[in-house]
Scaffold this active site. Structure first.
Site: not given
Ligand code: GLP
Length: 241
Positions: A133, A140, A67
């Site tokens: 997370n 995400e 990424d």
């Protein structure tokens, strides 16, 4: 899913570095997927040392980056490209031509990246960290299992935990990341989690399947997914399961 619970952080780091080195030793033209983050820094240092000690030839390997932030100037010191240059390319004495980075400055960059992955024959071993997370790469919470390389808006939690890696105030809020399905196409996945800050998300990962709120759980369906943990990251799990 294979879980390797190590007796120390150092052992976990060396275990992951050894897996990469073994892959390249066995198949010098291996394609390795690279991750960034604090977790991976010592892995690359260990890989540099192990490859030096064993005199392993890394010159035929190829590396794809997972990424990259969007909106940073080329070679910004906080870009993942710069990270890879500092922690991988230079210490391992590799060439620029051995790396592919998400083409964040090109229109249609995501499509081109998917095409490059295909042309390279896919990734043999993908290294992964995990966000607190549950993000992998920059997938995400809310990411779909069939997602491909795309632009992603970063969550507040990710921005907060990555803020200290920025040398100035310019913190991008978007990134280009391989998607979950793209990552799942790698022939093997190796995730490393170290430190107490990862204990909760590792517990969640082990107790949930295909949970969109914790995209790392999607990876558990991969036939060759290895999770390497240090004692702190493993401190909230019960492996008698
Ligand atoms: C970053 C990267 C991920 C990385 C994760 C954890 O934002 N996009 O590839 O695994 O967050 O980072 P760290 O190892 O610093 O905790």
């Amino acid at each position: 899913m294979r879980i390797i619970q190590c007796d120390s952080k150092e052992q976990a780091i060396n275990a992951v570095a050894s897996m990469v080195l073994e892959k390249i030793s066995a198949h010098p033209a291996s394609v390795i997927g690279l991750a960034t983050g604090r977790t991976m820094e010592p892995v690359y240092a260990s890989l540099a040392k192990l490859s030096r000690d064993s005199e392993t030839d890394l010159s035929r390997a190829f590396f794809f980056m997972l990424d990259e932030y969007l909106g940073l100037p080329e070679d910004h010191p906080s870009s993942f490209k710069h990270y890879i240059k500092t922690h991988v390319l230079e210490p391992l004495h590799l060439n620029n031509s051995q790396f592919a980075f998400p083409p964040v400055h090109a229109p249609e960059g995501a499509l081109h990246y998917e095409q490059s992955l295909k042309e390279a024959g896919g990734v043999d071993l993908q290294l992964l960290g995990i966000g607190t997370n549950g993000h992998v790469g920059f997938n995400e919470p809310g990411s779909l299992k069939n997602s491909r390389t795309r632009k992603i808006e970063l969550t507040e939690e990710t921005l907060k935990s990555n803020r200290d890696q920025f040398v100035d105030e310019l913190i991008p809020t978007e990134a280009l990341s391989m998607g979950i399905e793209t990552i799942l196409e790698a022939r093997s996945l190796v995730m490393l989690a170290t430190g107490k800050s990862k204990a909760d998300v590792i517990k969640h990962l082990l107790n949930h399947h295909d949970d969109p709120n914790c995209p790392a759980t999607y990876l558990k369906s991969h036939p060759h997914f290895t999770l390497v943990l240090d004692p702190d990251a493993a401190s909230k799990i019960n492996l008698n399961i």
